[in-house]
Design a protein around this motif. Structure first.
Motif, short mmCIF file in Angstrom:
data_model
loop_
_atom_site.label_atom_id
_atom_site.label_comp_id
_atom_site.label_asym_id
_atom_site.label_seq_id
_atom_site.Cartn_x
_atom_site.Cartn_y
_atom_site.Cartn_z
N THR A 13 0.84 -1.20 0.00
CA THR A 13 0.00 0.00 0.00
C THR A 13 0.88 1.25 0.00
OG1 THR A 13 -1.74 -1.17 1.23
CG2 THR A 13 -1.82 1.24 1.26
N LYS A 14 0.46 2.25 -0.79
CA LYS A 14 1.18 3.53 -0.82
C LYS A 14 0.19 4.67 -0.97
CE LYS A 14 4.73 6.20 -0.81
NZ LYS A 14 5.62 6.28 0.37
N ARG A 15 0.35 5.67 -0.09
CA ARG A 15 -0.49 6.87 -0.16
C ARG A 15 0.37 8.10 -0.44
NH1 ARG A 15 -2.05 3.91 4.19
NH2 ARG A 15 -4.18 3.09 4.18
N PHE A 16 -0.19 9.00 -1.21
CA PHE A 16 0.40 10.32 -1.40
C PHE A 16 -0.64 11.33 -0.93
CE2 PHE A 16 2.56 7.77 -4.71
CZ PHE A 16 3.86 7.95 -4.29
N GLY A 17 -0.50 11.80 0.31
CA GLY A 17 -1.53 12.67 0.88
C GLY A 17 -2.81 11.87 1.07
N ASP A 18 -3.91 12.38 0.52
CA ASP A 18 -5.20 11.70 0.65
C ASP A 18 -5.39 10.62 -0.42
OD1 ASP A 18 -5.88 13.29 2.77
OD2 ASP A 18 -6.87 14.81 1.53
N LYS A 19 -4.51 10.61 -1.41
CA LYS A 19 -4.68 9.68 -2.54
C LYS A 19 -3.99 8.34 -2.25
CE LYS A 19 -4.06 9.09 -7.40
NZ LYS A 19 -3.14 8.75 -8.34
N VAL A 20 -4.75 7.26 -2.43
CA VAL A 20 -4.17 5.91 -2.31
C VAL A 20 -3.68 5.50 -3.70
CG1 VAL A 20 -4.55 3.52 -1.64
CG2 VAL A 20 -5.76 5.34 -0.44
N ALA A 21 -2.35 5.50 -3.89
CA ALA A 21 -1.78 5.20 -5.22
C ALA A 21 -1.70 3.70 -5.46
CB ALA A 21 -0.40 5.82 -5.34
N VAL A 22 -1.42 2.94 -4.42
CA VAL A 22 -1.39 1.47 -4.50
C VAL A 22 -2.17 0.95 -3.30
CG1 VAL A 22 0.07 -0.59 -4.47
CG2 VAL A 22 0.83 1.45 -5.69
N ASP A 23 -3.15 0.09 -3.56
CA ASP A 23 -4.13 -0.27 -2.55
C ASP A 23 -4.16 -1.79 -2.29
OD1 ASP A 23 -6.27 -0.40 -0.84
OD2 ASP A 23 -7.77 0.34 -2.26
N ASP A 24 -3.38 -2.22 -1.29
CA ASP A 24 -3.43 -3.61 -0.80
C ASP A 24 -3.17 -4.63 -1.92
OD1 ASP A 24 -3.74 -5.45 1.31
OD2 ASP A 24 -5.84 -5.80 0.78
N VAL A 25 -2.05 -4.45 -2.62
CA VAL A 25 -1.70 -5.32 -3.75
C VAL A 25 -0.83 -6.49 -3.28
CG1 VAL A 25 -0.32 -5.44 -5.87
CG2 VAL A 25 -1.93 -3.55 -5.52
N SER A 26 -1.20 -7.71 -3.68
CA SER A 26 -0.43 -8.91 -3.35
C SER A 26 -0.27 -9.79 -4.59
CB SER A 26 -1.12 -9.73 -2.26
OG SER A 26 -1.26 -9.01 -1.06
N LEU A 55 13.02 1.89 -4.23
CA LEU A 55 13.20 3.29 -4.59
C LEU A 55 12.15 4.18 -3.92
CD1 LEU A 55 13.94 2.99 -8.42
CD2 LEU A 55 15.58 3.42 -6.58
N LEU A 56 11.13 3.55 -3.36
CA LEU A 56 10.03 4.28 -2.72
C LEU A 56 9.66 3.54 -1.45
CD1 LEU A 56 8.23 6.76 -3.41
CD2 LEU A 56 6.61 5.16 -4.45
N LYS A 57 9.48 4.29 -0.37
CA LYS A 57 9.16 3.69 0.93
C LYS A 57 7.76 3.06 0.91
CE LYS A 57 9.26 4.82 5.85
NZ LYS A 57 7.97 4.28 6.22
N ILE A 58 7.66 1.88 1.47
CA ILE A 58 6.37 1.18 1.57
C ILE A 58 5.62 1.72 2.79
CG2 ILE A 58 5.29 -1.06 2.01
CD1 ILE A 58 7.76 -2.36 0.67
N ASP A 59 4.35 2.11 2.61
CA ASP A 59 3.54 2.55 3.75
C ASP A 59 3.02 1.36 4.55
OD1 ASP A 59 3.95 5.16 3.04
OD2 ASP A 59 2.01 5.45 2.08
N GLN A 60 2.52 0.36 3.82
CA GLN A 60 2.05 -0.88 4.47
C GLN A 60 2.39 -2.05 3.56
OE1 GLN A 60 -1.97 1.27 5.52
NE2 GLN A 60 -2.14 -0.89 6.04
N GLY A 61 2.54 -3.24 4.20
CA GLY A 61 2.84 -4.43 3.43
C GLY A 61 4.31 -4.77 3.43
N SER A 62 4.66 -5.80 2.65
CA SER A 62 6.06 -6.24 2.61
C SER A 62 6.41 -6.80 1.24
CB SER A 62 6.31 -7.31 3.69
OG SER A 62 5.54 -8.47 3.40
N VAL A 63 7.70 -6.81 0.95
CA VAL A 63 8.24 -7.38 -0.29
C VAL A 63 9.45 -8.22 0.06
CG1 VAL A 63 9.32 -6.88 -2.52
CG2 VAL A 63 7.47 -5.41 -1.69
N THR A 64 9.52 -9.43 -0.49
CA THR A 64 10.75 -10.21 -0.38
C THR A 64 11.29 -10.48 -1.78
OG1 THR A 64 9.64 -12.37 -0.40
CG2 THR A 64 9.99 -11.35 1.74
#
Length: 311
Positions: A13-26, A55-64
Protein backbone atom coordinates in the motif's frame (compact mmCIF):
# COMPACT_ATOMS: atom_id res chain seq x y z
CA UNK A 1 11.10 -29.19 -2.25
CA UNK A 2 9.10 -26.09 -3.21
CA UNK A 3 10.84 -23.74 -5.61
CA UNK A 4 11.51 -20.32 -4.07
CA UNK A 5 9.63 -17.39 -5.59
CA UNK A 6 11.74 -14.60 -7.02
CA UNK A 7 9.36 -12.01 -5.53
CA UNK A 8 6.63 -12.11 -2.93
CA UNK A 9 4.50 -8.95 -2.62
CA UNK A 10 2.11 -8.90 0.34
CA UNK A 11 -0.58 -6.25 0.96
CA UNK A 12 1.48 -3.47 -0.62
CA UNK A 13 0.00 0.00 0.00
CA UNK A 14 1.18 3.53 -0.82
CA UNK A 15 -0.49 6.87 -0.16
CA UNK A 16 0.40 10.32 -1.40
CA UNK A 17 -1.53 12.67 0.88
CA UNK A 18 -5.20 11.70 0.65
CA UNK A 19 -4.68 9.68 -2.54
CA UNK A 20 -4.17 5.91 -2.31
CA UNK A 21 -1.78 5.20 -5.22
CA UNK A 22 -1.39 1.47 -4.50
CA UNK A 23 -4.13 -0.27 -2.55
CA UNK A 24 -3.43 -3.61 -0.80
CA UNK A 25 -1.70 -5.32 -3.75
CA UNK A 26 -0.43 -8.91 -3.35
CA UNK A 27 1.17 -11.29 -5.87
CA UNK A 28 4.14 -13.60 -6.36
CA UNK A 29 6.61 -13.90 -9.24
CA UNK A 30 8.06 -17.34 -9.86
CA UNK A 31 11.73 -17.89 -10.61
CA UNK A 32 12.39 -17.85 -14.35
CA UNK A 33 9.11 -16.29 -15.45
CA UNK A 34 8.29 -13.06 -17.24
CA UNK A 35 5.71 -11.24 -15.14
CA UNK A 36 3.87 -8.31 -16.67
CA UNK A 37 2.38 -5.36 -14.78
CA UNK A 38 -0.24 -3.93 -17.10
CA UNK A 39 -2.38 -0.87 -16.58
CA UNK A 40 -3.34 2.55 -17.92
CA UNK A 41 -1.28 5.65 -17.15
CA UNK A 42 -1.56 6.53 -13.47
CA UNK A 43 -2.87 3.08 -12.55
CA UNK A 44 -0.16 2.52 -9.94
CA UNK A 45 2.08 0.05 -11.75
CA UNK A 46 5.23 2.21 -11.67
CA UNK A 47 4.61 3.12 -8.01
CA UNK A 48 4.31 -0.61 -7.28
CA UNK A 49 7.57 -1.28 -9.11
CA UNK A 50 9.36 1.53 -7.25
CA UNK A 51 8.31 0.08 -3.89
CA UNK A 52 9.38 -3.44 -4.86
CA UNK A 53 12.81 -2.13 -5.94
CA UNK A 54 13.22 -0.04 -2.73
CA UNK A 55 13.20 3.29 -4.59
CA UNK A 56 10.03 4.28 -2.72
CA UNK A 57 9.16 3.69 0.93
CA UNK A 58 6.37 1.18 1.57
CA UNK A 59 3.54 2.55 3.75
CA UNK A 60 2.05 -0.88 4.47
CA UNK A 61 2.84 -4.43 3.43
CA UNK A 62 6.06 -6.24 2.61
CA UNK A 63 8.24 -7.38 -0.29
CA UNK A 64 10.75 -10.21 -0.38
CA UNK A 65 13.32 -10.74 -3.14
CA UNK A 66 14.51 -14.37 -3.25
CA UNK A 67 13.38 -14.69 0.37
CA UNK A 68 15.01 -11.48 1.62
CA UNK A 69 12.76 -8.82 3.14
CA UNK A 70 13.51 -5.50 1.38
CA UNK A 71 12.79 -3.51 4.55
CA UNK A 72 15.15 -5.52 6.77
CA UNK A 73 17.74 -6.66 4.21
CA UNK A 74 17.51 -3.89 1.63
CA UNK A 75 21.13 -3.90 0.57
CA UNK A 76 21.21 -7.67 0.06
CA UNK A 77 17.89 -7.62 -1.81
CA UNK A 78 19.10 -4.78 -4.07
CA UNK A 79 22.22 -6.74 -4.97
CA UNK A 80 20.04 -9.44 -6.54
CA UNK A 81 18.32 -7.39 -9.23
CA UNK A 82 18.92 -4.95 -12.04
CA UNK A 83 16.59 -2.07 -12.89
CA UNK A 84 16.53 -0.25 -16.21
CA UNK A 85 16.35 3.49 -15.99
CA UNK A 86 17.81 3.67 -12.48
CA UNK A 87 21.06 5.14 -13.76
CA UNK A 88 19.94 8.73 -14.31
CA UNK A 89 23.54 9.76 -13.68
CA UNK A 90 24.96 8.29 -16.89
CA UNK A 91 27.21 10.91 -18.44
CA UNK A 92 25.84 12.25 -21.74
CA UNK A 93 29.23 13.67 -22.72
CA UNK A 94 31.19 10.44 -22.62
CA UNK A 95 30.88 7.26 -24.66
CA UNK A 96 28.86 4.10 -24.06
CA UNK A 97 32.13 2.22 -23.50
CA UNK A 98 33.29 4.72 -20.85
CA UNK A 99 29.91 4.66 -19.09
CA UNK A 100 29.92 0.86 -18.96
CA UNK A 101 33.48 0.87 -17.63
CA UNK A 102 32.57 3.36 -14.89
CA UNK A 103 29.50 1.45 -13.75
CA UNK A 104 31.39 -1.85 -13.87
CA UNK A 105 33.98 -0.40 -11.49
CA UNK A 106 31.21 1.04 -9.26
CA UNK A 107 29.73 -2.46 -9.11
CA UNK A 108 33.00 -3.80 -7.72
CA UNK A 109 34.61 -5.33 -10.82
CA UNK A 110 38.37 -5.02 -11.28
CA UNK A 111 39.72 -3.00 -14.21
CA UNK A 112 40.33 -6.18 -16.26
CA UNK A 113 36.89 -7.58 -15.38
CA UNK A 114 35.27 -4.25 -16.22
CA UNK A 115 36.93 -4.17 -19.61
CA UNK A 116 35.83 -7.73 -20.39
CA UNK A 117 32.24 -7.15 -19.20
CA UNK A 118 32.01 -3.89 -21.17
CA UNK A 119 33.09 -5.66 -24.36
CA UNK A 120 30.58 -8.47 -23.76
CA UNK A 121 27.70 -6.06 -23.21
CA UNK A 122 28.55 -3.83 -26.19
CA UNK A 123 28.51 -6.94 -28.38
CA UNK A 124 25.35 -8.41 -26.84
CA UNK A 125 23.39 -5.18 -27.29
CA UNK A 126 24.67 -4.36 -30.80
CA UNK A 127 26.48 -1.21 -29.64
CA UNK A 128 29.99 -2.06 -30.83
CA UNK A 129 29.86 0.32 -33.80
CA UNK A 130 28.65 3.15 -31.56
CA UNK A 131 30.75 2.25 -28.50
CA UNK A 132 32.92 5.35 -28.66
CA UNK A 133 30.23 7.89 -29.54
CA UNK A 134 29.00 10.33 -26.90
CA UNK A 135 25.56 9.40 -25.53
CA UNK A 136 24.09 12.71 -26.67
CA UNK A 137 24.45 11.38 -30.25
CA UNK A 138 22.55 8.15 -29.47
CA UNK A 139 19.08 7.40 -30.82
CA UNK A 140 16.31 6.52 -28.35
CA UNK A 141 16.69 2.82 -29.14
CA UNK A 142 20.46 2.85 -28.62
CA UNK A 143 20.05 4.68 -25.32
CA UNK A 144 17.44 2.16 -24.14
CA UNK A 145 19.77 -0.73 -25.02
CA UNK A 146 22.60 0.95 -23.09
CA UNK A 147 20.33 1.42 -20.05
CA UNK A 148 19.57 -2.29 -20.14
CA UNK A 149 23.25 -3.18 -20.60
CA UNK A 150 24.21 -1.10 -17.54
CA UNK A 151 21.56 -2.85 -15.43
CA UNK A 152 23.00 -6.25 -16.44
CA UNK A 153 26.65 -5.61 -15.54
CA UNK A 154 26.45 -7.89 -12.49
CA UNK A 155 24.36 -10.54 -14.31
CA UNK A 156 21.44 -10.24 -11.87
CA UNK A 157 19.01 -13.15 -11.59
CA UNK A 158 16.08 -10.70 -11.50
CA UNK A 159 15.56 -7.80 -13.92
CA UNK A 160 12.97 -5.03 -13.69
CA UNK A 161 12.04 -3.37 -16.97
CA UNK A 162 9.93 -0.24 -16.53
CA UNK A 163 8.27 0.64 -19.86
CA UNK A 164 11.31 -0.66 -21.80
CA UNK A 165 10.03 0.15 -25.31
CA UNK A 166 8.04 3.37 -24.81
CA UNK A 167 8.72 5.74 -27.68
CA UNK A 168 10.76 3.29 -29.73
CA UNK A 169 10.14 2.67 -33.42
CA UNK A 170 8.70 -0.78 -34.34
CA UNK A 171 12.02 -2.22 -35.50
CA UNK A 172 13.90 -1.21 -32.34
CA UNK A 173 10.98 -2.45 -30.26
CA UNK A 174 11.26 -5.87 -31.89
CA UNK A 175 15.02 -5.89 -31.19
CA UNK A 176 14.31 -5.19 -27.51
CA UNK A 177 11.79 -8.04 -27.43
CA UNK A 178 14.44 -10.39 -28.85
CA UNK A 179 16.91 -9.21 -26.18
CA UNK A 180 14.36 -9.81 -23.42
CA UNK A 181 13.62 -13.32 -24.74
CA UNK A 182 17.35 -14.06 -24.80
CA UNK A 183 17.67 -13.01 -21.14
CA UNK A 184 14.81 -15.37 -20.22
CA UNK A 185 16.47 -18.21 -22.16
CA UNK A 186 19.60 -17.58 -20.07
CA UNK A 187 17.57 -18.08 -16.87
CA UNK A 188 16.64 -14.54 -15.83
CA UNK A 189 13.39 -13.65 -14.09
CA UNK A 190 11.84 -10.51 -15.55
CA UNK A 191 9.23 -8.08 -14.26
CA UNK A 192 7.91 -5.88 -17.04
CA UNK A 193 5.67 -2.82 -16.75
CA UNK A 194 4.08 -1.77 -20.00
CA UNK A 195 1.13 0.05 -21.55
CA UNK A 196 1.51 -2.00 -24.73
CA UNK A 197 -0.94 -4.90 -24.79
CA UNK A 198 0.83 -6.69 -27.64
CA UNK A 199 4.10 -6.48 -25.70
CA UNK A 200 2.59 -8.10 -22.60
CA UNK A 201 0.93 -10.74 -24.77
CA UNK A 202 4.16 -11.54 -26.63
CA UNK A 203 6.50 -11.65 -23.63
CA UNK A 204 4.69 -12.33 -20.35
CA UNK A 205 4.01 -15.75 -18.83
CA UNK A 206 1.56 -14.12 -16.41
CA UNK A 207 0.04 -10.67 -16.25
CA UNK A 208 -1.29 -8.59 -13.36
CA UNK A 209 -3.76 -5.92 -14.47
CA UNK A 210 -3.64 -2.89 -12.17
CA UNK A 211 -6.19 -0.07 -12.22
CA UNK A 212 -6.72 2.74 -9.69
CA UNK A 213 -3.99 1.21 -7.55
CA UNK A 214 -5.77 -2.12 -7.20
CA UNK A 215 -4.95 -5.53 -8.62
CA UNK A 216 -8.07 -6.26 -10.68
CA UNK A 217 -7.00 -9.53 -12.32
CA UNK A 218 -4.01 -11.84 -12.59
CA UNK A 219 -3.35 -14.84 -14.85
CA UNK A 220 -1.70 -16.07 -18.03
CA UNK A 221 -2.59 -14.15 -21.22
CA UNK A 222 -4.74 -17.14 -22.28
CA UNK A 223 -6.60 -17.22 -18.94
CA UNK A 224 -7.29 -13.49 -19.05
CA UNK A 225 -8.58 -13.70 -22.61
CA UNK A 226 -10.81 -16.66 -21.75
CA UNK A 227 -12.42 -14.71 -18.90
CA UNK A 228 -13.50 -11.99 -21.32
CA UNK A 229 -15.91 -14.39 -23.00
CA UNK A 230 -14.26 -17.07 -25.06
CA UNK A 231 -13.70 -17.42 -28.79
CA UNK A 232 -16.01 -15.85 -31.37
CA UNK A 233 -17.14 -17.96 -34.34
CA UNK A 234 -18.45 -15.97 -37.32
CA UNK A 235 -19.65 -17.26 -40.70
CA UNK A 236 -21.98 -16.42 -43.57
CA UNK A 237 -24.86 -18.70 -44.62
CA UNK A 238 -24.74 -18.83 -48.43
CA UNK A 239 -28.51 -19.30 -49.00
CA UNK A 240 -30.86 -16.76 -47.29
CA UNK A 241 -33.54 -19.43 -46.86
CA UNK A 242 -31.15 -21.57 -44.79
CA UNK A 243 -30.32 -18.89 -42.21
CA UNK A 244 -33.11 -19.89 -39.81
CA UNK A 245 -32.03 -23.55 -40.01
CA UNK A 246 -28.42 -22.57 -39.29
CA UNK A 247 -29.44 -20.47 -36.28
CA UNK A 248 -31.46 -23.37 -34.85
CA UNK A 249 -28.64 -25.89 -35.38
CA UNK A 250 -25.96 -23.70 -33.79
CA UNK A 251 -28.24 -22.79 -30.86
CA UNK A 252 -28.97 -26.47 -30.23
CA UNK A 253 -25.31 -27.47 -30.44
CA UNK A 254 -23.90 -24.69 -28.24
CA UNK A 255 -26.84 -23.75 -26.00
CA UNK A 256 -25.78 -20.18 -26.70
CA UNK A 257 -27.30 -17.02 -28.17
CA UNK A 258 -26.54 -16.58 -31.89
CA UNK A 259 -26.11 -13.01 -33.15
CA UNK A 260 -27.50 -12.44 -36.65
CA UNK A 261 -26.73 -9.66 -39.14
CA UNK A 262 -28.39 -10.57 -42.43
CA UNK A 263 -26.83 -13.85 -43.51
CA UNK A 264 -23.86 -13.48 -41.14
CA UNK A 265 -24.05 -15.36 -37.84
CA UNK A 266 -21.81 -14.95 -34.77
CA UNK A 267 -21.66 -17.00 -31.59
CA UNK A 268 -19.28 -17.32 -28.64
CA UNK A 269 -17.56 -20.67 -28.03
CA UNK A 270 -16.60 -21.67 -24.49
CA UNK A 271 -13.78 -23.67 -26.01
CA UNK A 272 -12.40 -24.18 -29.52
CA UNK A 273 -13.26 -27.92 -29.37
CA UNK A 274 -16.92 -26.94 -29.83
CA UNK A 275 -16.22 -25.82 -33.40
CA UNK A 276 -16.10 -29.32 -34.98
CA UNK A 277 -19.59 -30.50 -33.84
CA UNK A 278 -21.10 -27.21 -35.10
CA UNK A 279 -19.50 -27.57 -38.54
CA UNK A 280 -20.49 -31.26 -38.70
CA UNK A 281 -24.12 -30.45 -37.90
CA UNK A 282 -24.23 -27.74 -40.58
CA UNK A 283 -22.67 -30.10 -43.13
CA UNK A 284 -25.12 -32.92 -42.35
CA UNK A 285 -28.02 -30.50 -42.77
CA UNK A 286 -26.50 -29.43 -46.11
CA UNK A 287 -26.23 -25.79 -44.96
CA UNK A 288 -23.54 -24.18 -47.10
CA UNK A 289 -21.41 -21.54 -45.33
CA UNK A 290 -18.47 -19.27 -46.22
CA UNK A 291 -16.25 -16.54 -44.73
CA UNK A 292 -15.72 -18.54 -41.55
CA UNK A 293 -13.49 -16.93 -38.92
CA UNK A 294 -12.54 -18.00 -35.41
CA UNK A 295 -11.41 -14.99 -33.39
CA UNK A 296 -9.71 -15.38 -30.03
CA UNK A 297 -10.22 -12.47 -27.64
CA UNK A 298 -7.19 -10.16 -27.49
CA UNK A 299 -5.52 -8.49 -24.53
CA UNK A 300 -7.12 -5.30 -25.84
CA UNK A 301 -10.49 -6.91 -25.05
CA UNK A 302 -9.24 -7.90 -21.59
CA UNK A 303 -7.90 -4.42 -20.92
CA UNK A 304 -11.11 -2.71 -22.04
CA UNK A 305 -13.25 -5.16 -20.07
CA UNK A 306 -11.28 -4.75 -16.85
CA UNK A 307 -10.51 -1.02 -16.88
CA UNK A 308 -12.87 0.94 -19.16
CA UNK A 309 -16.06 2.15 -17.53
CA UNK A 310 -14.58 1.68 -14.08
CA UNK A 311 -12.96 5.11 -14.13
Amino acid sequence: MRKMNAIEVSHLTKRFGDKVAVDDVSFTVGTGEVFGLLGPNGAGKTTTLRMITTLLKIDQGSVTIFGHDTAKEGRLARSMFGLTGQYASVDEDISARENLMIFSRLNGLSRAESKQRTTELLTEFSLVDSADKALKDFSGGMRRRLDLAVSLITRPALIFLDEPTTGLDPRTRTQMWDTIRKLVDQGSTIVLTTQYLDEADALADRIAVIDHGQLVKIGTPAELKQQVGGTTLTFTVDQPKQVATAVKLVTTQLKAVVQRAGQQLSVTLDQVAQLTPVLTALQQAKVAISHLTVQEPSLDDVFMDLTVGKN
